[in-house]
Design an enzyme around this catalytic site. Structure first.
Site, PDB file in Angstrom:
ATOM      1  CE1 TYR A  42     -11.666  -8.952   6.085  1.00  0.00           C
ATOM      2  CE2 TYR A  42     -12.786 -10.888   6.462  1.00  0.00           C
ATOM      3  CZ  TYR A  42     -11.657 -10.046   6.143  1.00  0.00           C
ATOM      4  OH  TYR A  42     -11.147 -10.628   4.319  1.00  0.00           O
ATOM      5  CE  LYS A  48      -4.263  -1.573   1.900  1.00  0.00           C
ATOM      6  NZ  LYS A  48      -5.360  -1.224   3.411  1.00  0.00           N
ATOM      7  N   GLY A  65      -0.047   3.669  12.399  1.00  0.00           N
ATOM      8  CA  GLY A  65       0.496   2.645  11.254  1.00  0.00           C
ATOM      9  C   GLY A  65      -0.359   2.702  10.303  1.00  0.00           C
ATOM     10  CG  MET A 114     -10.243  -0.033  11.287  1.00  0.00           C
ATOM     11  SD  MET A 114      -8.785   1.241  10.785  1.00  0.00           S
ATOM     12  CE  MET A 114      -8.175   0.569   9.370  1.00  0.00           C
TER      13      MET A 114
HETATM   14  P1  ATR Z   1      -0.792  -1.519  10.149  1.00  0.00           P
HETATM   15  O1  ATR Z   1      -0.620  -1.512   8.805  1.00  0.00           O
HETATM   16  O2  ATR Z   1      -1.855  -2.889   9.386  1.00  0.00           O
HETATM   17  O3  ATR Z   1      -1.491  -0.283  10.512  1.00  0.00           O
HETATM   18  P2  ATR Z   1       1.709  -1.010  11.346  1.00  0.00           P
HETATM   19  O4  ATR Z   1       1.773  -0.250  10.838  1.00  0.00           O
HETATM   20  O5  ATR Z   1       2.636  -2.240  11.700  1.00  0.00           O
HETATM   21  O6  ATR Z   1       1.128  -1.600  10.329  1.00  0.00           O
HETATM   22  O7  ATR Z   1       1.195  -0.177  12.315  1.00  0.00           O
HETATM   23  C1  ATR Z   1       0.658  -1.456  13.546  1.00  0.00           C
HETATM   24  C2  ATR Z   1      -0.168  -0.335  15.011  1.00  0.00           C
HETATM   25  O8  ATR Z   1      -0.452  -1.200  15.424  1.00  0.00           O
HETATM   26  C3  ATR Z   1       1.142   0.835  15.224  1.00  0.00           C
HETATM   27  O9  ATR Z   1       0.134   1.505  15.888  1.00  0.00           O
HETATM   28  C4  ATR Z   1       1.977  -0.253  15.989  1.00  0.00           C
HETATM   29  O10 ATR Z   1       1.695   0.681  17.513  1.00  0.00           O
HETATM   30  P3  ATR Z   1       3.431   1.414  17.223  1.00  0.00           P
HETATM   31  O11 ATR Z   1       3.045   2.443  16.373  1.00  0.00           O
HETATM   32  O12 ATR Z   1       4.086   1.548  18.843  1.00  0.00           O
HETATM   33  O13 ATR Z   1       3.882   0.451  16.709  1.00  0.00           O
HETATM   34  C5  ATR Z   1       0.228  -0.640  16.471  1.00  0.00           C
HETATM   35  N1  ATR Z   1       0.662  -2.017  17.535  1.00  0.00           N
HETATM   36  C6  ATR Z   1       0.621  -2.950  16.782  1.00  0.00           C
HETATM   37  N2  ATR Z   1       0.980  -4.184  18.160  1.00  0.00           N
HETATM   38  C7  ATR Z   1       0.382  -3.872  19.485  1.00  0.00           C
HETATM   39  C8  ATR Z   1       0.745  -3.906  21.029  1.00  0.00           C
HETATM   40  N3  ATR Z   1       0.744  -5.288  21.409  1.00  0.00           N
HETATM   41  N4  ATR Z   1       0.148  -2.875  21.638  1.00  0.00           N
HETATM   42  C9  ATR Z   1      -0.548  -1.316  20.697  1.00  0.00           C
HETATM   43  N5  ATR Z   1      -0.075  -1.385  19.850  1.00  0.00           N
HETATM   44  C10 ATR Z   1       0.080  -2.015  18.875  1.00  0.00           C
END
Ligand code: ATR
Length: 277
Positions: free
Chosen positions: A222, A67, A130, A220
């Site tokens: 499912y 993306k 993210g 977001m």
């Molecule tokens: P996506 O495209 O699915 O958004 P991403 O860009 O890797 O994937 O973002 C993942 C998001 O989930 C981020 O906001 C991440 O928080 P960080 O920016 O601190 O990494 C969040 N996230 C992932 N695992 C998490 C957890 N165990 N607890 C809280 N937030 C989490």
């Protein structure tokens, strides 16, 4: 007449429901098109798009992990794709490759039309900063809630995300703030989970106190990936919503972007839901 070709490109792509959704949209609107799936090597997105265009493709959806790669080949990004710095939809118009992002408007349309919630004047929490959160923040602002708080484990990412959206928030009169998850306070009318925490088995990333009584709580994702969040939300008196409606509504916006025709998305969502366990 040969049908126009579309596809979803990703890696993995096997379980995508987009071919089913777009085939149904085409049937219901009388559009002549074929929509397939393309598994593209992780380092082969630009080549994959080039090959699909050479075969006569008219456009494609883009899913994980591509993306963020459309700037490498787009001749034009729509304003919402620019704001998201990501795109889930490409349209090929002659020499032009136009990149759009329909994820955010898909979420907003699902909340408004399928859940029946008007976001105007409400307090909204967006958990995560993210790619998934970036894809939806602009359209959430345009829906004119009173306030959006972006809460993220890594505060700096939430700060950067809201900084990029400051101007659009100001022009819509929306208060925008960033906090880290640990510092989250107050209760919200709508909570959107855009974190990947369920993927890592970490559970729900926000405390139950963020839910006003009867709040709308949307994940977001499912299927099994959303289950932990939707179960939690119901246990705490919220109206829970998974991401299936967003999936169908973003597809409907892509279909509109390609074909100029709006498909009956609520009907297709009901049909899709009926096929799931
Ligand atoms: P996506 O495209 O699915 O958004 P991403 O860009 O890797 O994937 O973002 C993942 C998001 O989930 C981020 O906001 C991440 O928080 P960080 O920016 O601190 O990494 C969040 N996230 C992932 N695992 C998490 C957890 N165990 N607890 C809280 N937030 C989490």
């Amino acid at each position: 007449m040969t049908p126009d070709l579309y596809c979803v490109m990703g890696n993995p792509v096997e379980h995508s429901k987009s071919p089913w959704i777009h085939a149904r949209f085409a049937q219901l609107t009388g559009q002549q098109l074929h929509y397939g799936k393309r598994l593209v090597p992780v380092d082969g997105f630009v080549r994959g798009v080039r090959e699909f265009r050479a075969e006569g493709g008219k456009g494609c959806n883009i899913t994980v992990p591509f993306k963020f790669e459309s700037p490498a080949l787009a001749t034009r990004m729509t304003p919402r794709a620019q704001l998201a710095q990501a795109s889930n939809t490409l349209r090929f118009d002659g020499d032009e490759v136009i990149a759009d992002n329909t994820d955010g408007v898909g979420l907003v349309n699902d909340i408004r039309q399928n859940a029946g919630v008007d976001l105007r004047g409400l307090d909204l929490l967006l958990a995560g900063a993210g790619g998934a959160a970036a894809g939806v923040l602009g359209p959430l602002i345009e829906a004119a809630p009173r306030r959006i708080v972006v809460a993220n484990r890594t505060r700096a990412k939430a700060d950067a995300l809201i900084a990029r959206h400051a101007q659009v928030a100001q022009s819509h009169g929306v208060e925008l703030a960033a906090v880290d998850l640990d510092g989250l306070q107050g209760a919200f009318d709508v909570v959107v989970n855009a974190t990947a925490s369920s993927m890592s088995g970490a559970g729900v990333p926000v405390p139950a106190g963020v839910l006003k009584p009867g709040a709308l709580a949307c994940d977001m994702m499912y299927g099994p990936a959303a289950q932990g969040f939707t179960d939690w939300a119901r246990e705490h008196g919220a109206v829970a919503r998974d991401g299936l409606g967003m999936l169908v509504e973003q597809a409907a916006e892509s279909f509109l972007f390609w074909r100029g025709v709006r498909p009956p998305s609520a009907q297709v969502l009901a049909e899709l839901r009926a096929t799931l366990p």
